[in-house]
Scaffold this motif. Structure first.
Motif, mmCIF file in Angstrom:
data_model
loop_
_atom_site.group_PDB
_atom_site.id
_atom_site.type_symbol
_atom_site.label_atom_id
_atom_site.label_comp_id
_atom_site.label_asym_id
_atom_site.label_seq_id
_atom_site.Cartn_x
_atom_site.Cartn_y
_atom_site.Cartn_z
ATOM 1 N N VAL A 113 0.643 -0.763 -0.091
ATOM 2 C CA VAL A 113 0.051 0.083 0.204
ATOM 3 C C VAL A 113 1.349 1.045 0.077
ATOM 4 N N THR A 114 0.896 1.416 1.301
ATOM 5 C CA THR A 114 2.864 2.402 1.518
ATOM 6 C C THR A 114 3.891 1.929 1.784
ATOM 7 N N ILE A 115 2.870 0.734 2.574
ATOM 8 C CA ILE A 115 3.791 0.159 3.225
ATOM 9 C C ILE A 115 3.510 -1.165 3.081
ATOM 10 N N ASN A 116 4.276 -2.624 3.161
ATOM 11 C CA ASN A 116 3.743 -3.766 3.151
ATOM 12 C C ASN A 116 2.652 -4.346 4.289
ATOM 13 N N SER A 117 1.419 -4.740 4.313
ATOM 14 C CA SER A 117 0.297 -4.737 5.315
ATOM 15 C C SER A 117 0.169 -5.578 5.028
ATOM 16 N N TYR A 118 -0.547 -6.442 5.666
ATOM 17 C CA TYR A 118 -1.315 -7.805 5.482
ATOM 18 C C TYR A 118 -3.034 -7.236 5.617
ATOM 19 N N GLU A 119 -3.270 -7.897 4.350
ATOM 20 C CA GLU A 119 -5.052 -7.938 3.899
ATOM 21 C C GLU A 119 -5.973 -7.744 4.637
ATOM 22 N N ARG A 120 -6.636 -6.847 4.973
ATOM 23 C CA ARG A 120 -7.897 -7.092 6.372
ATOM 24 C C ARG A 120 -9.174 -8.052 5.368
ATOM 25 N N ASP A 121 -10.367 -8.406 5.983
ATOM 26 C CA ASP A 121 -11.095 -9.095 5.681
ATOM 27 C C ASP A 121 -11.840 -8.058 5.739
ATOM 28 N N THR A 122 -13.594 -7.625 4.964
ATOM 29 C CA THR A 122 -14.274 -6.597 4.681
ATOM 30 C C THR A 122 -14.998 -7.621 5.854
ATOM 31 N N ASP A 123 -15.616 -8.363 6.022
ATOM 32 C CA ASP A 123 -16.985 -9.684 6.449
ATOM 33 C C ASP A 123 -16.871 -9.530 7.831
ATOM 34 N N ALA A 124 -15.716 -9.629 8.269
ATOM 35 C CA ALA A 124 -14.999 -9.686 9.759
ATOM 36 C C ALA A 124 -14.910 -8.094 10.494
ATOM 37 N N ARG A 125 -14.653 -6.917 9.524
ATOM 38 C CA ARG A 125 -14.879 -6.053 9.813
ATOM 39 C C ARG A 125 -16.873 -5.514 10.008
ATOM 40 N N ASP A 126 -17.140 -5.375 9.471
ATOM 41 C CA ASP A 126 -18.071 -5.484 9.376
ATOM 42 C C ASP A 126 -18.577 -6.083 10.913
ATOM 43 N N LYS A 127 -18.941 -7.604 10.534
ATOM 44 C CA LYS A 127 -19.401 -8.314 11.993
ATOM 45 C C LYS A 127 -18.441 -7.224 13.662
ATOM 46 N N CYS A 128 -17.401 -7.067 13.652
ATOM 47 C CA CYS A 128 -17.352 -6.891 14.424
ATOM 48 C C CYS A 128 -17.992 -5.672 15.115
ATOM 49 N N ILE A 129 -18.522 -4.456 13.846
ATOM 50 C CA ILE A 129 -18.902 -3.767 14.027
ATOM 51 C C ILE A 129 -20.461 -3.519 14.547
ATOM 52 N N GLU A 130 -20.425 -4.370 13.596
ATOM 53 C CA GLU A 130 -22.049 -5.677 14.874
ATOM 54 C C GLU A 130 -22.045 -5.737 15.741
ATOM 55 N N TYR A 131 -21.601 -6.388 16.144
ATOM 56 C CA TYR A 131 -21.364 -6.904 17.990
ATOM 57 C C TYR A 131 -20.876 -5.786 18.771
ATOM 58 N N TYR A 132 -20.200 -4.702 18.283
ATOM 59 C CA TYR A 132 -19.093 -3.357 19.577
ATOM 60 C C TYR A 132 -20.129 -2.915 19.231
ATOM 61 N N GLY A 133 -20.569 -2.103 17.803
ATOM 62 C CA GLY A 133 -21.269 -0.575 17.426
ATOM 63 C C GLY A 133 -20.114 0.003 16.705
ATOM 64 N N LEU A 134 -20.173 0.976 17.212
ATOM 65 C CA LEU A 134 -19.433 2.777 15.616
ATOM 66 C C LEU A 134 -18.550 3.133 17.202
ATOM 67 N N LYS A 135 -19.274 3.063 19.059
ATOM 68 C CA LYS A 135 -18.429 4.041 19.539
ATOM 69 C C LYS A 135 -16.465 3.324 19.658
ATOM 70 N N CYS A 136 -15.637 3.818 20.366
ATOM 71 C CA CYS A 136 -14.418 3.496 20.540
ATOM 72 C C CYS A 136 -14.541 3.556 21.126
ATOM 73 N N GLN A 137 -13.849 1.248 21.422
ATOM 74 C CA GLN A 137 -13.916 0.982 22.733
ATOM 75 C C GLN A 137 -12.610 1.741 23.742
ATOM 76 N N ALA A 138 -12.286 2.307 23.376
ATOM 77 C CA ALA A 138 -11.169 2.887 24.248
ATOM 78 C C ALA A 138 -11.519 3.834 24.986
ATOM 79 N N CYS A 139 -11.314 5.132 24.020
ATOM 80 C CA CYS A 139 -12.501 6.411 24.854
ATOM 81 C C CYS A 139 -13.919 7.114 24.517
ATOM 82 N N ASP A 140 -14.949 5.918 24.158
ATOM 83 C CA ASP A 140 -16.468 6.097 24.004
ATOM 84 C C ASP A 140 -16.514 7.521 22.518
ATOM 85 N N PHE A 141 -15.795 7.659 22.363
ATOM 86 C CA PHE A 141 -16.201 8.630 20.926
ATOM 87 C C PHE A 141 -16.553 7.627 19.990
ATOM 88 N N ASP A 142 -18.153 9.091 19.802
ATOM 89 C CA ASP A 142 -18.753 8.256 18.467
ATOM 90 C C ASP A 142 -18.699 9.723 17.180
#
Length: 208
Positions: A113-142
């Motif tokens: 990409v710009t550096i060597n990076s590892y491909e991420r899975d869109t489906d896994a990302r979406d399922k994570c957001i479905e489960y945890y929501g869109l609020k930051c798990q560290a600072c609660d920012f929405d």
């Protein structure tokens, strides 16, 4: 002119997603340009799903000219009221831990990409957001709470174990392995290069 009927159910929407995938119903809807609706961990064009789902009340699917899509429209309201999340189609900002993704549930192949990076899975990302929501798990920012429509659907997803430290394909668990975080917290987690801070460690720093 027909419009979105009242009474569309979650089951109607799930059925619309099924026939959209199977191409068992003809319709005039194209792919979405800005937003996707997440159904069973997969992305769909919101207008197409609502238009097809309307078939179960009107006896015929709506056309794209019959109604509008967008954050403040009945189309999106129907999806949200039935428990489905609407997210931005993509984040144009590329970060080392937030890069273009595969559609399979394995991770690990290297791409430039710009550096060597590892491909991420869109489906896994979406399922994570479905489960945890869109609020930051560290600072609660929405982002939507603060920025309104501009921030709707925006969040980063942090991998708890660095892909670069594994260097092989493996199956990820979207709930155990991923967490939604805001870009600021995401950057701070990776300030420690060899072993990123944990979310709990970052929370301690924030709360000092």
């Amino acid at each position: 002119m027909p419009n979105i009927p009242d009474g569309i159910t979650q089951q109607n929407i799930l059925e619309a997603a099924r026939v959209y995938d199977n191409k068992t119903i003809s319709h005039q809807f194209s792919h979405s340009t800005t937003y996707d609706v997440i159904i069973s961990g997969h992305r769909y064009p919101p207008k197409a799903i609502v238009g097809i789902a309307s078939n179960y009340h009107l006896g015929q699917p709506l056309t794209p000219d019959d109604f509008s899509g967008g954050l403040h429209t009945k189309c999106f309201r129907v999806l949200r009221e039935n428990g489905f999340r609407i997210i931005l189609k993509k984040d144009d900002i590329v970060y080392p831990d937030e890069i273009p993704k595969n559609i399979v549930h394995t991770e690990g192949s290297v791409k430039q990409v710009t550096i060597n990076s590892y491909e991420r899975d869109t489906d896994a990302r979406d399922k994570c957001i479905e489960y945890y929501g869109l609020k930051c798990q560290a600072c609660d920012f929405d982002f939507e709470d603060v920025y309104g429509d501009l921030g709707a659907g925006f969040i980063h997803v942090h991998h708890l174990v660095q892909i670069s430290s594994i260097k092989e394909k493996y199956i990820i668990d979207p709930i155990k392995d991923l967490r939604p975080v805001c870009p600021n917290c995401h950057a701070m987690l990776h300030k420690r290069k060899k072993k990123p801070y944990t979310i709990d460690e970052l929370k301690e720093i924030i709360n000092r």
